[in-house]
Design a protein around this motif. Structure first.
Motif, PDB file in Angstrom:
ATOM      1  N   ASP A 320      42.436  36.843  29.468  1.00 40.11           N
ATOM      2  CA  ASP A 320      42.926  36.876  30.848  1.00 40.11           C
ATOM      3  C   ASP A 320      41.745  37.184  31.764  1.00 40.11           C
ATOM      4  O   ASP A 320      41.316  38.340  31.879  1.00 40.11           O
ATOM      5  N   LEU A 321      41.229  36.155  32.414  1.00 40.17           N
ATOM      6  CA  LEU A 321      40.045  36.328  33.257  1.00 40.17           C
ATOM      7  C   LEU A 321      40.351  37.095  34.546  1.00 40.17           C
ATOM      8  O   LEU A 321      39.430  37.529  35.245  1.00 40.17           O
ATOM      9  N   ASP A 322      41.628  37.245  34.863  1.00 42.59           N
ATOM     10  CA  ASP A 322      41.991  37.982  36.080  1.00 42.59           C
ATOM     11  C   ASP A 322      42.099  39.482  35.837  1.00 42.59           C
ATOM     12  O   ASP A 322      42.188  40.259  36.790  1.00 42.59           O
ATOM     13  N   ALA A 323      42.094  39.891  34.569  1.00 43.88           N
ATOM     14  CA  ALA A 323      42.233  41.304  34.254  1.00 43.88           C
ATOM     15  C   ALA A 323      40.945  42.049  34.563  1.00 43.88           C
ATOM     16  O   ALA A 323      39.865  41.658  34.125  1.00 43.88           O
ATOM     17  N   HIS A 324      41.084  43.133  35.309  1.00 45.43           N
ATOM     18  CA  HIS A 324      39.950  44.023  35.597  1.00 45.43           C
ATOM     19  C   HIS A 324      38.756  43.261  36.183  1.00 45.43           C
ATOM     20  O   HIS A 324      37.607  43.553  35.864  1.00 45.43           O
ATOM     21  N   ARG A 325      39.029  42.253  36.995  1.00 47.78           N
ATOM     22  CA  ARG A 325      37.969  41.503  37.691  1.00 47.78           C
ATOM     23  C   ARG A 325      36.962  40.914  36.702  1.00 47.78           C
ATOM     24  O   ARG A 325      35.765  40.844  36.974  1.00 47.78           O
ATOM     25  N   LEU A 326      37.446  40.458  35.552  1.00 50.09           N
ATOM     26  CA  LEU A 326      36.556  39.913  34.534  1.00 50.09           C
ATOM     27  C   LEU A 326      35.875  38.642  35.011  1.00 50.09           C
ATOM     28  O   LEU A 326      34.688  38.421  34.745  1.00 50.09           O
ATOM     29  N   GLU A 328      34.992  37.890  37.945  1.00 52.13           N
ATOM     30  CA  GLU A 328      33.911  38.273  38.862  1.00 52.13           C
ATOM     31  C   GLU A 328      32.654  38.641  38.096  1.00 52.13           C
ATOM     32  O   GLU A 328      31.533  38.349  38.530  1.00 52.13           O
ATOM     33  N   SER A 329      32.811  39.254  36.931  1.00 55.22           N
ATOM     34  CA  SER A 329      31.666  39.629  36.115  1.00 55.22           C
ATOM     35  C   SER A 329      31.022  38.418  35.469  1.00 55.22           C
ATOM     36  O   SER A 329      29.793  38.317  35.363  1.00 55.22           O
ATOM     37  N   VAL A 330      31.854  37.462  35.037  1.00 56.50           N
ATOM     38  CA  VAL A 330      31.326  36.264  34.375  1.00 56.50           C
ATOM     39  C   VAL A 330      30.627  35.340  35.366  1.00 56.50           C
ATOM     40  O   VAL A 330      29.553  34.788  35.101  1.00 56.50           O
ATOM     41  N   LEU A 331      31.223  35.180  36.560  1.00 51.80           N
ATOM     42  CA  LEU A 331      30.657  34.301  37.591  1.00 51.80           C
ATOM     43  C   LEU A 331      29.900  35.118  38.637  1.00 51.80           C
ATOM     44  O   LEU A 331      30.056  34.913  39.839  1.00 51.80           O
ATOM     45  N   HIS A 332      29.072  36.006  38.194  1.00 53.42           N
ATOM     46  CA  HIS A 332      28.322  36.844  39.135  1.00 53.42           C
ATOM     47  C   HIS A 332      27.196  36.052  39.780  1.00 53.42           C
ATOM     48  O   HIS A 332      26.652  35.106  39.192  1.00 53.42           O
TER      49      HIS A 332
END
Length: 338
Positions: A320-326, A328-332
């Motif tokens: 779940d890429l929406d969990a805990h702003r994940l 945002e971390s991947v597409l920094h």
């Protein structure tokens, strides 16, 4: 019979995931609770497998390149000129060198990653004079030898030096991120690339009976090549790919001797092809929203294509890429400003 009071529950048992644990949580093999476990590690992304492109299964991945850019590459091959490839991170600059080596059957790419401390002599060869002196001293002390150790065992050609060794077919030399090097480095390369040769003074000074010495190369293992009178001279000019992130300009004299290739950011269609080349046909099914988010963010941030690959790979794995702003971390942002 009275069974007595129930025994207290083991805290370790309480920490184990329940059998009906939500599948969406199964990808978290690290829990952060301090308990040691021996879980099976997840599959490695194809582009992160060690051992080169072939280790990703079935040989190197297809390299997507525009037909107009193919013509520039072929012009550089025809003219025997270095190819200066520019573009933002993730546009495929480095991969182009590996695609050339694979399609032309030119062996393993000779890679010189440039940094602020890089200099041309170390890319040509390195001589371990101290190691040879120690070996000679030890041999004399133990009475194992009466002559100096073979100098060739203490001299190794660098990636540029190996690319200039005389051979029937040229090698592919990747000079990676030249713009990170010293301002004089491009001009230092000019003479070597123009003449296709260089001298190893330590070998040139040897007596006539030692005119030919076998030296180590930059290839894996203990591969050696003969060097006569300290002169290394190529018979086939190497296929040189020089990459740059555009961090600074190069001297006109250097640019005049190169063919320039600017790789643009891939569009949506190209990105779909890249994802499917790495993750298989149909990999974008259920991940179009990730692609849309990547394209939207790329309009005002610096992003690389492999960040999209990371996001799609995680999504296909049930994360779940929406969990805990994940996401945002991947597409920094790669540009330094968050």
């Amino acid at each position: 019979m009275n069974a007595g009071p129930p025994e207290p529950a083991d805290p370790a048992d309480a920490a184990d995931p329940a059998p009906d644990e939500d599948a969406a949580d199964a990808w978290r093999i690290f829990r952060g609770d301090g308990r040691p476990r021996s879980p099976d590690l997840p599959p490695v992304p194809p582009w992160r497998r060690l051992g080169g492109p072939a280790a990703a299964g079935g040989g190197p991945r297809p390299y997507r390149i525009d037909p107009a850019h193919v013509d520039v590459v072929n012009a550089a091959l025809q003219l025997r000129r270095p190819l200066l490839v520019t573009g933002r991170p993730g546009t495929g600059k480095t991969s182009l060198a590996h695609a050339l080596a694979h399609e032309l059957s030119l062996g393993q790419v000779l890679h010189w990653p440039v940094n602020s401390r890089s200099n041309l002599p170390e890319a040509l060869y390195r001589y371990d004079a101290i190691g040879r002196l120690r070996e000679a001293t030890l041999a004399r002390e133990t009475g194992r030898a009466r002559s100096e150790p073979d100098i060739g065992a203490f001299l190794r050609l660098g990636p540029v030096g190996t690319a200039l060794v005389a051979a029937g077919r040229p090698r592919v030399l990747l000079v990676d991120e030249l713009d990170k090097g010293d301002v004089d480095l491009p001009n230092d390369l000019l003479t070597v690339f123009e003449e296709g040769s260089f001298e190893i003074p330590e070998l040139a000074r040897l007596p006539e009976d030692q005119s030919e010495v076998r030296v180590l190369t930059a290839d894996p293992g203990r591969a050696t090549v003969p060097v006569t009178r300290g002169q290394v001279h190529c018979t086939e000019f190497p296929v040189v790919v020089i990459t740059s992130n555009g961090e600074r300009d190069f001297p006109p004299a250097f640019l005049r001797r190169c063919l320039r290739l600017e790789l643009p950011d891939p569009d949506a269609a190209a990105l779909r092809e890249i994802v499917e080349a790495h993750l298989g046909v149909g990999a974008m099914a259920g991940a179009e929203d990730v692609l849309a988010e990547f394209l939207e963010r790329r309009t005002h941030r610096e992003l690389a294509t492999d960040q999209l690959l990371n996001a799609v790979f995680l999504r296909k794995g049930g994360v779940d890429l929406d969990a805990h702003r994940l996401l945002e971390s991947v597409l920094h942002n790669l540009g330094g400003t968050v």
